[in-house]
Design a protein around this motif. Structure first.
Motif, PDB file in Angstrom:
ATOM      1  N   GLY A  67       0.809  -1.212   0.000  1.00 57.30           N
ATOM      2  CA  GLY A  67       0.000   0.000   0.000  1.00 57.30           C
ATOM      3  C   GLY A  67       0.842   1.260   0.000  1.00 57.30           C
ATOM      4  O   GLY A  67       0.503   2.244  -0.672  1.00 57.30           O
ATOM      5  N   THR A  68       1.941   1.239   0.739  1.00 63.04           N
ATOM      6  CA  THR A  68       2.841   2.401   0.732  1.00 63.04           C
ATOM      7  C   THR A  68       3.448   2.607  -0.645  1.00 63.04           C
ATOM      8  O   THR A  68       3.550   3.740  -1.137  1.00 63.04           O
ATOM      9  CB  THR A  68       3.953   2.210   1.786  1.00 63.04           C
ATOM     10  N   MET A  70       2.133   1.672  -3.514  1.00 65.04           N
ATOM     11  CA  MET A  70       1.077   2.177  -4.406  1.00 65.04           C
ATOM     12  C   MET A  70       0.824   3.660  -4.156  1.00 65.04           C
ATOM     13  O   MET A  70       0.605   4.429  -5.103  1.00 65.04           O
ATOM     14  CB  MET A  70      -0.213   1.379  -4.177  1.00 65.04           C
ATOM     15  N   CYS A  71       0.867   4.050  -2.897  1.00 69.09           N
ATOM     16  CA  CYS A  71       0.660   5.454  -2.557  1.00 69.09           C
ATOM     17  C   CYS A  71       1.769   6.321  -3.167  1.00 69.09           C
ATOM     18  O   CYS A  71       1.512   7.406  -3.684  1.00 69.09           O
ATOM     19  CB  CYS A  71       0.615   5.610  -1.043  1.00 69.09           C
ATOM     20  N   CYS A  72       3.001   5.822  -3.098  1.00 75.65           N
ATOM     21  CA  CYS A  72       4.130   6.563  -3.680  1.00 75.65           C
ATOM     22  C   CYS A  72       3.935   6.747  -5.184  1.00 75.65           C
ATOM     23  O   CYS A  72       4.221   7.822  -5.731  1.00 75.65           O
ATOM     24  CB  CYS A  72       5.447   5.818  -3.425  1.00 75.65           C
ATOM     25  N   CYS A  73       3.447   5.711  -5.846  1.00 75.60           N
ATOM     26  CA  CYS A  73       3.281   5.772  -7.296  1.00 75.60           C
ATOM     27  C   CYS A  73       2.091   6.643  -7.708  1.00 75.60           C
ATOM     28  O   CYS A  73       2.193   7.459  -8.619  1.00 75.60           O
ATOM     29  CB  CYS A  73       3.080   4.367  -7.866  1.00 75.60           C
ATOM     30  N   MET A  74       0.965   6.482  -7.057  1.00 75.79           N
ATOM     31  CA  MET A  74      -0.257   7.120  -7.516  1.00 75.79           C
ATOM     32  C   MET A  74      -0.494   8.509  -6.953  1.00 75.79           C
ATOM     33  O   MET A  74      -0.992   9.378  -7.644  1.00 75.79           O
ATOM     34  CB  MET A  74      -1.448   6.225  -7.170  1.00 75.79           C
ATOM     35  N   VAL A  75      -0.178   8.712  -5.705  1.00 75.34           N
ATOM     36  CA  VAL A  75      -0.516   9.973  -5.062  1.00 75.34           C
ATOM     37  C   VAL A  75       0.639  10.959  -5.153  1.00 75.34           C
ATOM     38  O   VAL A  75       0.475  12.098  -5.568  1.00 75.34           O
ATOM     39  CB  VAL A  75      -0.939   9.744  -3.584  1.00 75.34           C
ATOM     40  N   TRP A  76       1.813  10.516  -4.719  1.00 74.34           N
ATOM     41  CA  TRP A  76       2.926  11.451  -4.648  1.00 74.34           C
ATOM     42  C   TRP A  76       3.667  11.551  -5.981  1.00 74.34           C
ATOM     43  O   TRP A  76       4.188  12.600  -6.311  1.00 74.34           O
ATOM     44  CB  TRP A  76       3.886  11.050  -3.525  1.00 74.34           C
ATOM     45  N   GLY A  84       8.422   3.678  -5.285  1.00 79.38           N
ATOM     46  CA  GLY A  84       7.091   3.118  -5.065  1.00 79.38           C
ATOM     47  C   GLY A  84       6.943   1.753  -5.709  1.00 79.38           C
ATOM     48  O   GLY A  84       6.341   0.846  -5.126  1.00 79.38           O
ATOM     49  N   GLY A  88       6.321  -1.647  -3.760  1.00 81.63           N
ATOM     50  CA  GLY A  88       5.174  -2.474  -4.140  1.00 81.63           C
ATOM     51  C   GLY A  88       5.578  -3.910  -4.405  1.00 81.63           C
ATOM     52  O   GLY A  88       4.913  -4.851  -3.946  1.00 81.63           O
TER      53      GLY A  88
END
Length: 126
Positions: A67-68, A70-76, A84, A88
């Protein structure tokens, strides 16, 4: 009468109903006796419990790492895209390793506990 050697006392006996109630209350405070079958069940359950705990820890940690990532890739995004992806993949690998971890822990624990189980089952089978 000699009062030092002869002591008078009062004794009282309870009825059968009260005796039964006293036995039930006393039974609550006595240490439980574990028979051999209960001991075998408890030992067998402890083997799988340790494996379950280890695999759950690995699976939850892997899911959080995934999840971290994915967050790095999609959000940040931006410069965190490559880290990310690496996070993943690491999370996926750790989550996928949960079942092999379970199998390894259970196998190891069964090897440790096998002599005791065999001894108890031999005693019960006689």
């Amino acid at each position: 009468m000699d009062t030092e050697n002869h002591r008078e006392g009062f004794t009282y006996t309870y009825s059968a109903k009260e005796q039964e109630e006293l036995k039930k209350i006393r039974q609550k405070y006595m240490p439980p006796e574990e028979n051999k079958m209960e001991q075998i069940r408890r030992l067998d359950a402890s083997v799988t419990r340790k494996g379950t705990i280890a695999s759950l820890a690995a699976g939850i940690a892997g899911a959080l790492i995934l999840g971290t990532g994915m967050c790095c890739c999609m959000v940040w995004g931006g410069f965190l895209f490559i880290p990310g992806i690496i996070l993943g993949i690491a999370g996926i690998l750790l989550t996928a390793a949960a079942y092999p971890i379970y199998n390894r822990v259970v196998k190891k624990e069964r090897e440790k506990i096998a002599p005791e189980i065999m001894r108890l089952t031999e005693e019960l089978m006689k």
